[in-house]
Design an enzyme around this catalytic site. Structure first.
Site, short mmCIF file in Angstrom:
data_model
loop_
_atom_site.label_atom_id
_atom_site.label_comp_id
_atom_site.label_asym_id
_atom_site.label_seq_id
_atom_site.Cartn_x
_atom_site.Cartn_y
_atom_site.Cartn_z
N HIS A 21 74.32 33.54 19.26
CA HIS A 21 75.82 33.10 19.77
C HIS A 21 75.36 33.63 21.43
O HIS A 21 76.38 33.50 22.35
CB HIS A 21 76.76 33.70 19.73
CG HIS A 21 77.14 33.21 18.30
ND1 HIS A 21 77.69 34.04 17.40
CD2 HIS A 21 77.09 31.89 17.98
CE1 HIS A 21 77.50 33.29 16.00
NE2 HIS A 21 77.28 31.82 16.60
N CYS A 76 76.72 30.80 36.81
CA CYS A 76 78.02 30.10 36.89
C CYS A 76 78.03 28.62 36.50
O CYS A 76 77.04 27.85 36.34
CB CYS A 76 78.10 29.74 38.56
SG CYS A 76 77.20 28.86 39.34
N CYS A 111 80.37 32.81 43.67
CA CYS A 111 78.73 32.21 43.34
C CYS A 111 78.24 32.19 44.77
O CYS A 111 78.27 31.68 45.51
CB CYS A 111 77.89 31.44 41.94
SG CYS A 111 76.83 30.55 41.97
N GLN A 113 73.15 37.00 15.03
CA GLN A 113 75.36 36.20 15.74
C GLN A 113 75.62 37.29 17.05
O GLN A 113 76.58 36.98 17.49
CB GLN A 113 76.31 36.38 14.38
CG GLN A 113 75.29 35.41 13.83
CD GLN A 113 76.96 35.35 12.59
OE1 GLN A 113 77.89 34.97 12.28
NE2 GLN A 113 76.44 36.23 11.81
N ASN A 114 74.94 38.91 16.84
CA ASN A 114 75.26 39.67 17.84
C ASN A 114 74.75 39.00 19.84
O ASN A 114 73.51 38.46 19.91
CB ASN A 114 75.00 40.98 17.38
CG ASN A 114 75.22 41.03 16.21
OD1 ASN A 114 76.34 41.13 15.40
ND2 ASN A 114 74.16 42.31 15.26
N VAL A 115 75.59 39.67 20.17
CA VAL A 115 75.30 39.46 21.65
C VAL A 115 74.15 40.64 22.31
O VAL A 115 74.96 40.78 23.93
CB VAL A 115 76.22 38.97 22.55
CG1 VAL A 115 76.74 36.64 21.72
CG2 VAL A 115 77.84 39.66 22.58
N ASP A 116 74.56 41.47 21.74
CA ASP A 116 74.28 43.18 22.70
C ASP A 116 72.71 43.38 22.76
O ASP A 116 72.31 44.03 24.05
CB ASP A 116 75.23 44.21 21.04
CG ASP A 116 74.08 44.10 19.86
OD1 ASP A 116 72.80 43.92 19.72
OD2 ASP A 116 75.14 44.52 18.94
N GLY A 141 75.14 42.76 7.00
CA GLY A 141 76.08 42.75 8.01
C GLY A 141 77.22 41.84 8.90
O GLY A 141 77.25 41.88 10.19
N CYS A 176 76.21 29.47 45.03
CA CYS A 176 76.81 28.12 45.40
C CYS A 176 77.24 28.37 47.15
O CYS A 176 77.58 27.24 47.70
CB CYS A 176 78.23 28.22 44.41
SG CYS A 176 78.08 27.47 42.71
#
Length: 367
Positions: free
Chosen positions: A156, A164, A225, A128-131, A271, A228
């Site tokens: 996640h 963008c 962006c 689940q970690n985004v690190d 954890g 863009c």
């Protein structure tokens, strides 16, 4: 399924003494659980605490900041002036908080898990970690990038990429440079913060709280962006490549997470309180399939309601206390004759946030 603000139903107010075990007993029980192999592992924010990244919840399962208020997906992507204000708030806080995540190092649990992946005991990891710390740790095993991508599912998403609203991808380090160029005052502030002149603390998603410093977001510039602009349109709607509250996990990620559980013989969870339903449903899926499940977590969790189910057990202990010894038990002589395993089992930091880093007695502004 849309990701909602996580809660723990019928939250316990204190740790359950029933599940607390000694280090020696925990090492023995986890080793026995892992030894048969073909384990799918699910991890949460608690795994990264020893890397200095704060978890949202304390040992009693409650938010360490009771005023926690995340920005929702519809707020971040709103193209009105109100949405622009939300983006200023999000990106200033994330701009200040991201360097701490980027510079963080895998801890002893990350490397112990990497050794289990390398040895084939844990062929599938759902985090689940985004690190990105699991990815950093497994690199020491010298596996190719395709193998790593196939073996680690970031449920996640990740902080390390930005897109963008039209899908143009940007490496997060480059995006940080864009923000620095557009906001020289805030660049100076961020540099001062790294020298300890300002008290800002990083949450698991790279966000920080700064309202207590009397700071306004009004002058923060979110750049357009460049891709863009080359297509003759202005667009400042950017989002990190992660799933926000109120946003749906993609069908492909959901299906892969289910398949990872289905293709395992047992499931280990480390954890996490499993308060987010996207993770809790994987536990339920494993229980429905009668897979043996072991949970390692400090304090109460959403999983506690299923502890009476056949094949589900929980140990109330920190993973950093046991995982190196667990891996040595499971891998036996391999740990001493394989230099990569030995390198992994001698690597990793243990620098958790201070114990008093908790706002519940004197809450800060909304986080």
């Amino acid at each position: 399924m849309r990701v909602s603000v996580p809660t723990i139903p019928a939250l316990l107010s204190a740790r359950s003494p029933v599940n607390q075990v000694s280090i020696a007993e925990a090492v023995e029980r986890v080793s026995a659980f892992l030894t048969p192999g073909n384990v799918t592992l699910i991890t949460g924010a608690g795994v990264s605490v020893d890397s200095g990244i704060r978890a949202y919840r304390g040992e009693d399962g409650r938010y360490m900041n009771p005023n926690y208020k995340p920005i929702f997906y519809h707020e971040l992507t709103d193209e009105t002036s109100k949405g622009h204000a939300f983006r200023q708030r999000y990106w200033l806080r994330s701009y200040l908080g991201y360097p701490a995540v980027r510079k963080s190092f895998p801890n002893t649990t990350h490397y112990a898990i990497a050794a289990l992946q390398y040895a084939g005991v844990v062929p599938r990891l759902i985090t689940q970690n985004v690190d990105g710390l699991h990815n950093k740790a497994i690199k020491i095993a010298q596996l190719n990038s395709v193998h790593i991508e196939e073996s680690i599912l970031e449920l996640h998403g990740t902080l390390h990429r930005v897109r963008c609203k039209y899908g143009h991808p940007t490496d997060r380090t480059i995006f940080q440079d864009w923000l620095s160029s557009a906001n020289p005052k805030w660049k100076d502030f961020a540099e001062a913060a790294t020298r300890g002149n300002n008290k800002i603390r990083t949450n698991p998603d790279g966000d920080v709280a700064i309202e207590h410093l009397g700071i306004s977001y009004d002058d923060f510039v979110v750049p357009s962006c460049p891709s863009c602009l080359q297509e003759n349109r202005r667009n400042d709607v950017h989002k990190p490549d992660l799933v926000f509250f109120g946003e749906s996990i993609s069908a492909a990620v959901k299906q892969r997470s289910y398949s990872d559980v289905e293709n395992s013989d047992r499931v280990l969870i480390i954890g996490t309180t499993l308060a987010t339903y996207s993770a809790f449903r994987l536990l339920k899926h494993a229980v429905d399939l009668k897979k043996p499940v072991m949970i390692i977590n400090v304090g109460p969790s959403r999983a506690d309601s299923l502890l009476g189910a056949e094949g589900v057990e929980k140990l109330d202990i920190a993973s950093g206390e046991i995982m190196r010894n667990v891996v040595r038990n499971v891998l036996g002589n391999r740990g001493s004759i394989d230099h990569l395993v030995e390198m992994m089992l001698s690597s990793g930091v243990r620098k958790p946030p201070l114990k008093d880093d908790d706002d519940r007695s004197a809450p800060r502004a909304a986080e």
